[in-house]
Design a protein around this motif. Structure first.
Motif, mmCIF file in Angstrom:
data_model
loop_
_atom_site.group_PDB
_atom_site.id
_atom_site.type_symbol
_atom_site.label_atom_id
_atom_site.label_comp_id
_atom_site.label_asym_id
_atom_site.label_seq_id
_atom_site.Cartn_x
_atom_site.Cartn_y
_atom_site.Cartn_z
ATOM 1 N N ALA A 53 0.840 5.152 6.180
ATOM 2 C CA ALA A 53 1.697 5.046 7.371
ATOM 3 C C ALA A 53 1.390 6.069 8.445
ATOM 4 C CB ALA A 53 3.163 5.173 6.937
ATOM 5 N N GLY A 54 0.285 6.810 8.298
ATOM 6 C CA GLY A 54 -0.012 7.858 9.279
ATOM 7 C C GLY A 54 0.796 9.109 9.011
ATOM 8 N N LEU A 55 0.539 10.119 9.826
ATOM 9 C CA LEU A 55 1.267 11.384 9.712
ATOM 10 C C LEU A 55 2.433 11.353 10.692
ATOM 11 C CD1 LEU A 55 1.198 14.441 8.679
ATOM 12 C CD2 LEU A 55 0.033 14.900 10.855
ATOM 13 N N PHE A 56 3.641 11.537 10.204
ATOM 14 C CA PHE A 56 4.788 11.483 11.112
ATOM 15 C C PHE A 56 5.126 12.878 11.603
ATOM 16 C CE2 PHE A 56 9.181 11.175 12.476
ATOM 17 C CZ PHE A 56 9.100 10.056 13.300
ATOM 18 N N ALA A 80 -1.635 12.401 0.700
ATOM 19 C CA ALA A 80 -2.741 11.527 1.102
ATOM 20 C C ALA A 80 -2.314 10.061 1.078
ATOM 21 C CB ALA A 80 -3.952 11.754 0.196
ATOM 22 N N GLU A 81 -1.598 9.694 0.033
ATOM 23 C CA GLU A 81 -1.153 8.299 -0.066
ATOM 24 C C GLU A 81 -0.217 7.928 1.084
ATOM 25 O OE1 GLU A 81 0.400 7.891 -4.029
ATOM 26 O OE2 GLU A 81 -1.624 7.789 -4.906
ATOM 27 N N VAL A 90 -9.411 14.889 9.611
ATOM 28 C CA VAL A 90 -9.186 14.570 8.206
ATOM 29 C C VAL A 90 -8.361 15.701 7.607
ATOM 30 C CG1 VAL A 90 -11.383 15.611 7.460
ATOM 31 C CG2 VAL A 90 -10.211 13.973 5.969
ATOM 32 N N MET A 91 -7.339 15.316 6.833
ATOM 33 C CA MET A 91 -6.487 16.330 6.202
ATOM 34 C C MET A 91 -6.656 16.239 4.697
ATOM 35 S SD MET A 91 -2.993 16.338 8.401
ATOM 36 C CE MET A 91 -3.038 16.735 10.163
ATOM 37 N N ILE A 92 -6.872 17.403 4.102
ATOM 38 C CA ILE A 92 -7.065 17.453 2.655
ATOM 39 C C ILE A 92 -5.815 18.062 2.041
ATOM 40 C CG2 ILE A 92 -8.530 18.313 0.785
ATOM 41 C CD1 ILE A 92 -10.793 18.540 2.932
ATOM 42 N N GLY A 93 -5.152 17.255 1.205
ATOM 43 C CA GLY A 93 -3.887 17.735 0.640
ATOM 44 C C GLY A 93 -3.641 17.128 -0.729
ATOM 45 N N ARG A 94 -2.368 17.135 -1.125
ATOM 46 C CA ARG A 94 -1.994 16.597 -2.442
ATOM 47 C C ARG A 94 -2.004 15.070 -2.414
ATOM 48 N NH1 ARG A 94 1.420 21.107 -4.660
ATOM 49 N NH2 ARG A 94 1.342 22.576 -2.933
ATOM 50 N N ARG A 95 -1.931 14.496 -3.607
ATOM 51 C CA ARG A 95 -1.991 13.043 -3.726
ATOM 52 C C ARG A 95 -0.867 12.351 -2.947
ATOM 53 N NH1 ARG A 95 -5.062 9.912 -6.167
ATOM 54 N NH2 ARG A 95 -6.013 11.679 -7.243
ATOM 55 N N ARG A 129 -2.392 8.950 13.835
ATOM 56 C CA ARG A 129 -3.413 8.471 12.912
ATOM 57 C C ARG A 129 -4.331 9.636 12.516
ATOM 58 N NH1 ARG A 129 -6.297 3.598 11.884
ATOM 59 N NH2 ARG A 129 -4.951 2.513 13.357
ATOM 60 N N VAL A 130 -4.345 9.961 11.235
ATOM 61 C CA VAL A 130 -5.321 10.917 10.703
ATOM 62 C C VAL A 130 -5.865 10.330 9.413
ATOM 63 C CG1 VAL A 130 -4.116 12.938 11.657
ATOM 64 C CG2 VAL A 130 -3.665 12.243 9.309
ATOM 65 N N GLU A 131 -7.031 10.798 9.021
ATOM 66 C CA GLU A 131 -7.561 10.422 7.720
ATOM 67 C C GLU A 131 -7.015 11.429 6.715
ATOM 68 O OE1 GLU A 131 -11.942 10.132 5.782
ATOM 69 O OE2 GLU A 131 -11.861 9.985 7.982
ATOM 70 N N ALA A 132 -6.743 10.990 5.494
ATOM 71 C CA ALA A 132 -6.239 11.934 4.494
ATOM 72 C C ALA A 132 -7.011 11.776 3.206
ATOM 73 C CB ALA A 132 -4.756 11.706 4.242
#
Lengths: 315, 315
Positions: B54-57, B48-49, B40-45, B68-71
């Motif tokens: 679309a996942g993390l590129f 996260a959106e 899970v990644m905690i970041g700015r809006r 695929r990560v959770e944000a």
């Protein structure tokens, strides 16, 4: 002396040529023209076209008006001039002096209105032209072709104390340009250099107006380090600085300038923002080179020089 | 130890939380996710959106793919994490640590993947969280929300040499992230600091890629002056630098990094170009402060710090 006859006629104006019509040439040449002198300005095409079309627009602290001057892109326009204001970037000294030499009337008085301390030497070396040095204090910019915006000061120190210098000073004063004559013009140029070294690169690298620099305790501390190095180089080089034996006085001078020109960016900052070459070689770069020659370390001036050079080359 | 049970299960992955999902967090967290860890990644809006959509590129030197990560934008998303990569800007250390503390599982291992040498202290002081320090070597940027572009290296040094450190190193290595364990992590962090001090501000102030810095003799001379000051401060502060007793070795290290990451701008340059606060307080600013404490002059590091601060505040 026969060669500068026109200037001996009290009340009449010499024919003036401004070589390098940027902010400095535009401001001082513009004031001479406004006072009544016949002035030709030699500059870039966009400048010449704008001025020949609509005159030179002076937006000064005292007035705004369009002034009639002749404008040209050709060095040959210096023909007939009795007073030549040499105002190109220091990077263009040699090339401009060589272009000018064939057309320069033998008796013309050439005054270098430039940053740095070795312009007279460079101009002599390039084309055997003898110029009088002047320390220039003005904050001005060129917001567009044929326009000069003046935001602070506007005075000169010239030397050495000679008959020729006195005549030039009289001409400037008749145009309400404060002009002091100095018997130690080398020291005056170094004084100006100290302040240029303390302020120009900071404004360019920090993208800061002088106000922002003056308000930052860290920037004042940095200026202190710069000034200490310049004073050490000056001492080792045998320069006598008028009234600046005390480093605190030198720093106070820079702070006073920063306050007088609070809203201005340095010319170095303006050059960077327009993707032009700067005069950093004649400022902090000169101190770094001269320091190496006289064995005085100048790490801070060298750092500023290096960073401005990187910025100049940015893609 | 009971608290990090999941990591003891060979072949299984710990639950990972990345706090501060910029280039560093995105890159290392993304590689862990790609290898199979639940991240899970905690970041700015905007981040996260984009990631939830679309996942993390990951655009790395080795591959391009969406992972695929959770944000989340919420510190509470750290609940359940067994390994926490603490990757915020050093300027946000205290605030982030305090936000995180109420949700941090007692047994979670926190690793600081940050520039600077005093993050562990700052995190402890702010919220009584014990983090492991890591020296991070990666050139990466965030070209847009949810995207990471990797342009050089991508390896870690962690310490101290403890059971916990060994576990963390094993996890990174299973995701093909080179990770060295050091018994002198303080020296390793200072080594990284030397290189950050030598390169980051130059890239920001000169708007220069590392290649341009490496190619300039004056920039190398400036780096030399910076490194000399940092080494003097380190000596006075009693830091043992692994393999860098010789200033030439330290400078050579910075030059090697500049070559390995030739096409990159420093993170400080990226921050400036996006009008964000930089970490200069933890880099050249830290050396200037620490130098003042231990009585070592640091005029060049102070100059760089001051110029970056002016640039941060530009209007």
């Amino acid at each position: 002396m026969k060669e500068d006859f026109a200037m001996t006629l009290s009340g009449s104006w010499p024919r003036v040529a401004v070589v390098g019509a940027g902010a400095v040439g535009g401001y001082f040449g513009g004031l001479l023209a406004d006072a009544g002198a016949p002035v030709v300005m030699i500059g870039r095409r966009a400048f010449a076209e704008a001025v020949n079309h609509a005159g030179l627009f002076l937006d000064t602290l005292q007035f705004q008006k369009s002034v009639r001057v002749e404008a040209s892109t050709e060095p040959s326009a210096v023909r007939g001039a009795e007073l030549v204001l040499f105002c190109v970037k220091t990077t263009d000294n040699a090339a401009t002096a060589r272009e000018l030499a064939p057309f320069l009337p033998p008796g013309a008085i050439v005054v270098s209105l430039q940053n740095g301390v070795d312009n007279v030497e460079q101009i002599r070396a390039a084309a055997n032209i003898e110029a009088l040095p002047a320390a220039v204090y003005v904050a001005a910019s060129v917001p567009g072709p044929g326009r000069v915006k003046h935001v602070g000061r506007g005075d000169l120190v010239i030397g050495p104390d000679s008959e020729k210098t006195v005549k030039v000073a009289e001409i400037f004063r008749r145009a309400n340009i404060p002009c002091r004559i100095s018997g130690n013009i080398e020291g005056e140029l170094w004084t100006k250099l100290i302040w240029n070294c303390a302020l120009n690169a900071l404004s360019a690298l920090g993208q800061a107006r002088y106000r922002q620099i003056a308000e930052s305790a860290d920037a004042r501390k940095l200026m202190d380090a710069i000034v200490d190095e310049v004073l050490a180089v000056a001492r080792a080089a045998g320069i006598v600085l008028p009234g600046l034996e005390d480093p605190k006085a030198a720093l106070a001078g820079a702070m006073k300038i920063a306050t007088q020109m609070a809203g201005a960016f340095s010319s170095t900052a303006q050059d960077i923002n327009r993707s032009r070459r700067t005069e950093i070689d004649s400022l902090n770069g000169y101190i770094a080179r001269r320091g190496a020659e006289v064995g005085v370390p100048t790490p801070v001036n060298h750092a500023l020089f290096t960073l401005v050079k990187l910025l100049e080359e940015r893609r």
